[in-house]
Design a protein around this motif. Structure first.
Motif, PDB file in Angstrom:
ATOM      1  N   GLY A 119       0.821  -1.208   0.000  1.00 20.31           N
ATOM      2  CA  GLY A 119       0.000   0.000   0.000  1.00 20.31           C
ATOM      3  C   GLY A 119       0.850   1.251   0.000  1.00 20.31           C
ATOM      4  O   GLY A 119       0.552   2.229  -0.707  1.00 20.31           O
ATOM      5  N   SER A 120       1.921   1.247   0.788  1.00 23.28           N
ATOM      6  CA  SER A 120       2.833   2.383   0.849  1.00 23.28           C
ATOM      7  C   SER A 120       3.500   2.623  -0.504  1.00 23.28           C
ATOM      8  O   SER A 120       3.651   3.764  -0.952  1.00 23.28           O
TER       9      SER A 120
ATOM     10  N   VAL B 235       9.344   9.379  -4.065  1.00 22.43           N
ATOM     11  CA  VAL B 235      10.498   8.470  -4.136  1.00 22.43           C
ATOM     12  C   VAL B 235      10.917   8.045  -2.731  1.00 22.43           C
ATOM     13  O   VAL B 235      11.244   6.878  -2.494  1.00 22.43           O
ATOM     14  N   ALA B 236      10.881   8.984  -1.783  1.00 26.49           N
ATOM     15  CA  ALA B 236      11.224   8.651  -0.396  1.00 26.49           C
ATOM     16  C   ALA B 236      10.266   7.606   0.168  1.00 26.49           C
ATOM     17  O   ALA B 236      10.682   6.682   0.878  1.00 26.49           O
ATOM     18  N   THR B 237       8.979   7.724  -0.153  1.00 26.09           N
ATOM     19  CA  THR B 237       7.990   6.750   0.316  1.00 26.09           C
ATOM     20  C   THR B 237       8.187   5.395  -0.345  1.00 26.09           C
ATOM     21  O   THR B 237       8.038   4.346   0.300  1.00 26.09           O
TER      22      THR B 237
ATOM     23  N   VAL C 269      -3.797   4.474  -0.438  1.00 28.65           N
ATOM     24  CA  VAL C 269      -3.479   5.390  -1.531  1.00 28.65           C
ATOM     25  C   VAL C 269      -4.220   6.726  -1.441  1.00 28.65           C
ATOM     26  O   VAL C 269      -3.601   7.784  -1.654  1.00 28.65           O
ATOM     27  N   PRO C 270      -5.538   6.766  -1.116  1.00 25.67           N
ATOM     28  CA  PRO C 270      -6.213   8.064  -1.039  1.00 25.67           C
ATOM     29  C   PRO C 270      -5.628   9.016   0.007  1.00 25.67           C
ATOM     30  O   PRO C 270      -5.822  10.231  -0.093  1.00 25.67           O
ATOM     31  N   ILE C 271      -4.927   8.482   1.004  1.00 25.36           N
ATOM     32  CA  ILE C 271      -4.338   9.349   2.041  1.00 25.36           C
ATOM     33  C   ILE C 271      -3.269  10.252   1.437  1.00 25.36           C
ATOM     34  O   ILE C 271      -2.952  11.313   1.983  1.00 25.36           O
TER      35      ILE C 271
ATOM     36  N   ILE D   1       3.826   5.857  -5.605  1.00 24.68           N
ATOM     37  CA  ILE D   1       3.641   5.936  -7.056  1.00 24.68           C
ATOM     38  C   ILE D   1       2.658   7.043  -7.412  1.00 24.68           C
ATOM     39  O   ILE D   1       2.839   7.770  -8.406  1.00 24.68           O
ATOM     40  N   LEU D   2       1.586   7.193  -6.591  1.00 27.35           N
ATOM     41  CA  LEU D   2       0.619   8.259  -6.848  1.00 27.35           C
ATOM     42  C   LEU D   2       1.290   9.630  -6.776  1.00 27.35           C
ATOM     43  O   LEU D   2       0.978  10.525  -7.576  1.00 27.35           O
ATOM     44  N   TYR D   3       2.206   9.807  -5.825  1.00 27.47           N
ATOM     45  CA  TYR D   3       2.984  11.047  -5.760  1.00 27.47           C
ATOM     46  C   TYR D   3       3.664  11.309  -7.102  1.00 27.47           C
ATOM     47  O   TYR D   3       3.665  12.437  -7.613  1.00 27.47           O
ATOM     48  N   GLY D   4       4.276  10.266  -7.664  1.00 30.14           N
ATOM     49  CA  GLY D   4       4.981  10.418  -8.933  1.00 30.14           C
ATOM     50  C   GLY D   4       4.045  10.809 -10.062  1.00 30.14           C
ATOM     51  O   GLY D   4       4.387  11.665 -10.899  1.00 30.14           O
ATOM     52  N   VAL D   5       2.855  10.210 -10.094  1.00 35.34           N
ATOM     53  CA  VAL D   5       1.868  10.539 -11.124  1.00 35.34           C
ATOM     54  C   VAL D   5       1.439  12.003 -10.997  1.00 35.34           C
ATOM     55  O   VAL D   5       1.356  12.740 -11.998  1.00 35.34           O
TER      56      VAL D   5
END
Length: 435
Positions: free
Chosen positions: A94-95, A278-280, A238-240, A100-104
């Motif tokens: 999940g993390s 990337v850190a996550t 992911v929504p968080i 990945i969502l950050y990257g998008v």
């Protein structure tokens, strides 16, 4: 506050460099290890992941943003839920997807600019969601403070230790000055730990048996475990990222004011968000909690006027080294739950209060029906534990559901307030600071 400023790319003298880096380490230490202690992850791995994540962040932002990354409090409840469903290994999946969502989002911001994200995540959405984060964890804090973890029943001794810890933390937060005013959480944990040890609640066996140098208990996919996908965990975590993205933007605006440079424009919000992502992802590869920029360390930057990314990098390297010191890791694991519960009562309350502060600082009018409806729905759905069972394997629950519904209500309901551009927000913050 120091009158002399150390520039973002300036390298301090070696002795000052070391002291200033250690200061940043202590500023983030208490909060960063609290997240893994509350969720059942390894504090040593959290230290390593925060250090590695910060170094990656500095590299991606071209060494132009003096920000330290530590364990994200927004993910505490989702991590606990995810670990309950699929164990720590499942939580790492999940993390990973949250990163990945950050990257998008970073890629989309690079192509389209920042204004769209400010429209879908205004204060009327983010403020109540942050309140949900704190208030949703209130029962966890009280349970840790009041109950004996061995019998899972009420214990007056444990509750007394928790209240003493809370008292020390409050005294440190209100009355301490200078550098020590930045360490109320660490001070509270240390004071509560000493009281707990005096009352016989601490077992030092693990510290005595631990080696000085040892590898943390990393969780590495395809090495220590075979990853398996669970859509419910992904739907929970992911929504968080929507919440932490908004907090991240707020941190960048504050840091921009402190260093007197518009960091949202240069090196760009897309780079900063990508660095967070990337850190996550790095953290998910080794078994640590998701990372985010830290307000505590922004406070250190503002107080000392030391903007050097080399100081931040030094703190990151030191954090990684701490993670490999077995005695330190073992000592952290001996902290009683009552101590952590006492600290958490204040900390989780502060998180909720910060959500309220976001509404106040941005002059959100709750007398306006639209705003009142959005805030009310987010609070009740998030704290009440509502969920949607999409399929047998996919469930959107609690904070994640509240965030999604809040975003949808903000987009659908008429009468949205004017949204400032990043330049207008930066200019207003500078004007308020000058005043």
């Amino acid at each position: 506050m120091s009158d002399k400023t150390v520039g973002i790319r300036e390298i301090p003298r070696l002795d000052k460099w070391l002291i200033l880096s250690v200061q940043h380490l202590f500023a983030m230490f208490g909060a960063t290890i609290l997240v893994p202690l509350l969720t059942g992850l390894s504090p040593a791995v959290a230290l390593v992941s925060s250090g590695l994540g910060t170094l990656a962040y500095l590299l991606i932002t071209k060494g132009r943003i003096p920000a330290y990354l530590g364990s994200s409090f927004a993910f505490i409840a989702p991590l606990i839920a995810a670990i309950g469903i699929g164990g720590p290994e499942g939580a790492m999946i999940g993390s990973f997807f949250a990163g990945i969502l950050y990257g998008v989002v970073a890629l989309f911001i690079k192509m389209t600019g920042v204004q769209w994200i400010m429209k879908i995540l205004p204060p009327i959405v983010v403020g109540p969601v942050i309140m949900v984060i704190g208030l949703g964890l209130a029962a966890t804090a009280i349970d840790m403070a009041m109950n004996n973890p061995e019998t899972e029943s009420y214990s007056g001794l444990h509750f007394s230790v928790a209240m003493a810890t809370l008292g020390i933390t409050i005294i440190a937060a209100i009355f301490f000055r200078g550098f020590f005013s930045l360490l109320p959480i660490l001070t509270g944990i240390a004071g509560g730990y000493l009281i707990a040890a005096w009352q016989g609640l601490v077992d030092f066996t693990a510290v005595q048996e631990a080696a000085w140098i040892r590898s943390p208990d990393f969780l590495v996919p395809f090495v220590t475990y075979d990853p398996s996908f669970n859509w419910t965990i992904i739907a929970i975590m992911v929504p968080i990222a929507a919440v932490t993205l908004s907090e991240h933007i707020g941190d960048q605006m504050v840091l921009s004011k402190v260093v007197e440079k518009n960091l949202v424009r240069t090196p760009g919000l897309h780079r900063s968000i990508l660095g967070d992502g990337v850190a996550t992802v790095i953290s998910s590869f080794i078994g640590g909690p998701p990372n985010t920029t830290y307000g505590e360390n922004i406070g250190v930057v503002a107080l000392t006027r030391v903007f050097s990314v080399f100081v931040i990098g030094g703190a990151a390297v030191t954090a990684v080294m701490f993670g490999f010191i077995g005695k330190v890791s073992a000592l952290i694991t001996t902290i009683p739950t009552a101590v952590m519960g006492g600290v958490s009562i204040l900390l989780f309350g502060i998180i909720a209060s910060n959500g309220m502060r976001m509404l106040i600082d941005n002059h959100v009018d709750l007398g306006k029906k639209r705003n009142l409806v959005i805030a009310s729905v987010i609070l009740v759905i998030g704290i009440g534990g509502a969920f949607i069972q999409v399929t047998d394997q996919i469930e959107v629950a609690g904070m994640a559901l509240a965030t999604v519904i809040g975003i949808l209500l903000n987009l659908i309901l008429p009468g949205r307030d004017y949204v400032q551009t990043d330049e207008e927000m930066f200019r207003k913050m500078k004007d308020n600071s000058a005043a």
